[in-house]
Design a protein around this motif. Structure first.
Motif, PDB file in Angstrom:
ATOM      1  N   LEU A  73       0.828  -1.212   0.000  1.00  0.00           N
ATOM      2  CA  LEU A  73       0.000   0.000   0.000  1.00  0.00           C
ATOM      3  C   LEU A  73       0.859   1.256   0.000  1.00  0.00           C
ATOM      4  O   LEU A  73       2.000   1.243   0.467  1.00  0.00           O
ATOM      5  N   THR A  74       0.291   2.362  -0.498  1.00  0.00           N
ATOM      6  CA  THR A  74       1.069   3.597  -0.643  1.00  0.00           C
ATOM      7  C   THR A  74       1.244   4.348   0.672  1.00  0.00           C
ATOM      8  O   THR A  74       2.212   5.081   0.837  1.00  0.00           O
ATOM      9  N   ASN A  75       0.315   4.199   1.614  1.00  0.00           N
ATOM     10  CA  ASN A  75       0.434   4.893   2.893  1.00  0.00           C
ATOM     11  C   ASN A  75       1.418   4.142   3.796  1.00  0.00           C
ATOM     12  O   ASN A  75       1.807   3.010   3.499  1.00  0.00           O
ATOM     13  N   ASP A  76       1.790   4.770   4.899  1.00  0.00           N
ATOM     14  CA  ASP A  76       2.736   4.151   5.836  1.00  0.00           C
ATOM     15  C   ASP A  76       1.983   3.784   7.122  1.00  0.00           C
ATOM     16  O   ASP A  76       1.311   4.628   7.711  1.00  0.00           O
ATOM     17  N   PHE A  77       2.115   2.532   7.529  1.00  0.00           N
ATOM     18  CA  PHE A  77       1.352   2.025   8.682  1.00  0.00           C
ATOM     19  C   PHE A  77       2.246   1.792   9.905  1.00  0.00           C
ATOM     20  O   PHE A  77       1.804   1.227  10.891  1.00  0.00           O
ATOM     21  N   GLN A 265       8.687   8.301   0.530  1.00  0.00           N
ATOM     22  CA  GLN A 265       9.974   7.996   1.156  1.00  0.00           C
ATOM     23  C   GLN A 265      10.130   6.518   1.487  1.00  0.00           C
ATOM     24  O   GLN A 265      11.199   6.085   1.906  1.00  0.00           O
ATOM     25  N   LYS A 266       9.055   5.713   1.316  1.00  0.00           N
ATOM     26  CA  LYS A 266       9.189   4.266   1.572  1.00  0.00           C
ATOM     27  C   LYS A 266       9.025   3.505   0.261  1.00  0.00           C
ATOM     28  O   LYS A 266       8.590   4.062  -0.746  1.00  0.00           O
ATOM     29  N   ASN A 267       9.357   2.229   0.275  1.00  0.00           N
ATOM     30  CA  ASN A 267       9.245   1.409  -0.934  1.00  0.00           C
ATOM     31  C   ASN A 267       7.875   0.738  -0.985  1.00  0.00           C
ATOM     32  O   ASN A 267       7.461   0.114  -0.017  1.00  0.00           O
ATOM     33  N   PHE A 268       7.147   0.922  -2.075  1.00  0.00           N
ATOM     34  CA  PHE A 268       5.863   0.233  -2.265  1.00  0.00           C
ATOM     35  C   PHE A 268       5.660  -0.052  -3.746  1.00  0.00           C
ATOM     36  O   PHE A 268       6.308   0.572  -4.604  1.00  0.00           O
ATOM     37  N   ILE A 269       4.762  -0.977  -4.034  1.00  0.00           N
ATOM     38  CA  ILE A 269       4.475  -1.315  -5.438  1.00  0.00           C
ATOM     39  C   ILE A 269       3.941  -0.071  -6.153  1.00  0.00           C
ATOM     40  O   ILE A 269       2.976   0.550  -5.705  1.00  0.00           O
ATOM     41  N   GLY A 270       4.571   0.308  -7.263  1.00  0.00           N
ATOM     42  CA  GLY A 270       4.138   1.478  -8.035  1.00  0.00           C
ATOM     43  C   GLY A 270       4.920   2.747  -7.740  1.00  0.00           C
ATOM     44  O   GLY A 270       4.791   3.744  -8.440  1.00  0.00           O
ATOM     45  N   LEU A 274       5.472   6.152 -10.131  1.00  0.00           N
ATOM     46  CA  LEU A 274       4.989   7.479  -9.720  1.00  0.00           C
ATOM     47  C   LEU A 274       6.117   8.500  -9.727  1.00  0.00           C
ATOM     48  O   LEU A 274       5.939   9.645 -10.144  1.00  0.00           O
ATOM     49  N   GLU A 275       7.303   8.065  -9.292  1.00  0.00           N
ATOM     50  CA  GLU A 275       8.459   8.969  -9.275  1.00  0.00           C
ATOM     51  C   GLU A 275       8.837   9.378 -10.697  1.00  0.00           C
ATOM     52  O   GLU A 275       9.124  10.538 -10.966  1.00  0.00           O
ATOM     53  N   LYS A 276       8.792   8.408 -11.595  1.00  0.00           N
ATOM     54  CA  LYS A 276       9.135   8.641 -13.002  1.00  0.00           C
ATOM     55  C   LYS A 276       8.139   9.597 -13.662  1.00  0.00           C
ATOM     56  O   LYS A 276       8.501  10.443 -14.475  1.00  0.00           O
ATOM     57  N   GLN A 277       6.848   9.448 -13.276  1.00  0.00           N
ATOM     58  CA  GLN A 277       5.809  10.312 -13.874  1.00  0.00           C
ATOM     59  C   GLN A 277       5.966  11.767 -13.443  1.00  0.00           C
ATOM     60  O   GLN A 277       5.517  12.675 -14.130  1.00  0.00           O
ATOM     61  N   GLY A 278       6.588  11.990 -12.288  1.00  0.00           N
ATOM     62  CA  GLY A 278       6.813  13.353 -11.824  1.00  0.00           C
ATOM     63  C   GLY A 278       5.521  14.064 -11.456  1.00  0.00           C
ATOM     64  O   GLY A 278       4.543  13.434 -11.043  1.00  0.00           O
TER      65      GLY A 278
END
Length: 361
Positions: A73-77, A265-270, A274-278
């Motif tokens: 998931l994109t959020n941090d738990f 700042q964390k590693n997640f699928i996608g 997202l970073e590449k898309q800017g």
């Protein structure tokens, strides 16, 4: 495919629910004697009761459960307290959204996840495909009933059948060992209407008794049953995104305005995609209809002759008294106050770009 029935099906029929197929279930779209507008207004002014047992519930348990969720998931738990809830998109490798969901921390290595009804099987398959590090995902949806009590009077109504100690005070928190009207349930201060309220989870077989206890407790407060129609108009007025409309496998959470739930700042699928898309090239905005007509999903949005995007959801907003829509527009064109037009059945309907949400309590 035959539609399934929630454990509240007979209750809806008795209350005059107009049953329709939705996400594989037969559910009430509205109730005789009320209708969408009255049900909507009850939630804004008093209180409404919804059957949301069609939603999916999945457990993530075992050593490595936290690491698995943080990767998935994109959020941090990481810093969640027991009983806390947190919203998150779940992305594919291209940065599109598989679904959006809510995660509850029961205790360390034990999480309760609520996913959208129409995406439940797809979500569960995706979770199993990415299950790792000693974590196990388990789909418990068929055994769980869910009822949403929503509106300004929700706290008072629930207080008549549940003790103060089991009613969560904070938004996006819950009590797992709750009890209401003598029925064991999870009591969560969450909702999808833009109002204060609660979502209660119980054994599916207990849902009818809890529904009736809540209806009885709210009788003098103007509590009425509400269907899918009001659920949609309420969430749209509150500008809450809906999977399959404001986001999907091709729309990123950043484009649809969910950056608060994306922790780069964390590693997640996608994440890499997202970073590449800017900076997102599209932006979700509100449209206030100033012409005649209702702008529905998929209507093209134009500035002059140029198409600048597409509407994702639209309806008449009962509380506001005028039609609204959400749209995904080219970011540089998405300027609040700007006049635009949407293509509705071969004619143009005028609208103004506005800040979201349309309605805030």
């Amino acid at each position: 495919m035959d539609e399934k029935k929630t454990s509240l099906y007979d209750v809806h029929v008795r209350y005059g629910g107009k049953m329709v197929p939705f996400a594989g279930y037969l559910l009430p779209v509205q109730y005789d004697g009320y209708g969408v507008i009255q049900e909507h207004m009850a939630v804004r002014r008093d209180c409404g009761l919804f059957d949301v047992s069609h939603m999916g519930e999945i457990l993530c348990e075992g050593e490595g459960a936290l690491e698995n969720l943080n990767y998935l998931l994109t959020n941090d738990f990481t810093n969640m307290r027991d009983g806390q809830a947190r919203y998150s998109p779940m992305c594919n490798e291209n940065g599109g959204v598989v679904d959006d969901l809510i995660v509850y921390k029961v205790r360390d290595n034990h999480y309760f996840i609520v996913v959208n009804a129409a995406s439940k099987d797809k979500d569960f398959a995706w979770m199993l495909e990415h299950q790792r590090g000693g974590a196990k995902f388990r789909d418990i949806s068929d055994n769980v009933g869910q009822i949403a009590l929503q509106g300004p009077k929700a706290r008072g109504i629930l207080g008549r059948i549940a003790g103060d100690e089991v009613i969560p005070e904070k938004y996006y928190s819950c009590i797992f060992e709750g009890e209401a009207a003598g029925i064991r349930c999870v009591i969560s201060r969450t909702g999808y209407t833009g109002e204060d309220g609660f979502e209660l989870y119980m054994a599916a077989g207990d849902a009818p008794a809890l529904w009736e206890a809540l209806m009885e407790a709210g009788r003098e407060e103007g509590l009425i049953p509400c269907g899918l129609g009001a659920r949609d108009t309420l969430r749209l007025e509150a500008a809450m995104p809906l999977y399959g409309h404001e986001m999907d496998d091709t729309i990123s959470p950043l484009e649809t305005g969910l950056s608060f739930a994306v922790k780069m700042q964390k590693n997640f699928i996608g994440r890499d995609a997202l970073e590449k898309q800017g900076t997102p090239s599209r932006k979700r905005v509100g449209l206030k209809v100033t012409g005649r007509g209702i702008i529905r999903e998929q209507a093209g949005v134009y500035a002059g002759d140029g198409k600048i995007g597409v509407a994702t959801s639209g309806t008449h907003a009962p509380y506001l008294g005028y039609p609204v829509a959400m749209a995904l527009l080219q970011a540089e064109e998405a300027v609040p106050g700007r006049r635009v037009e949407a293509e509705v059945r071969g004619r143009r309907v005028e609208a103004e770009i506005v800040e979201l949400p349309f309605y805030k309590r």
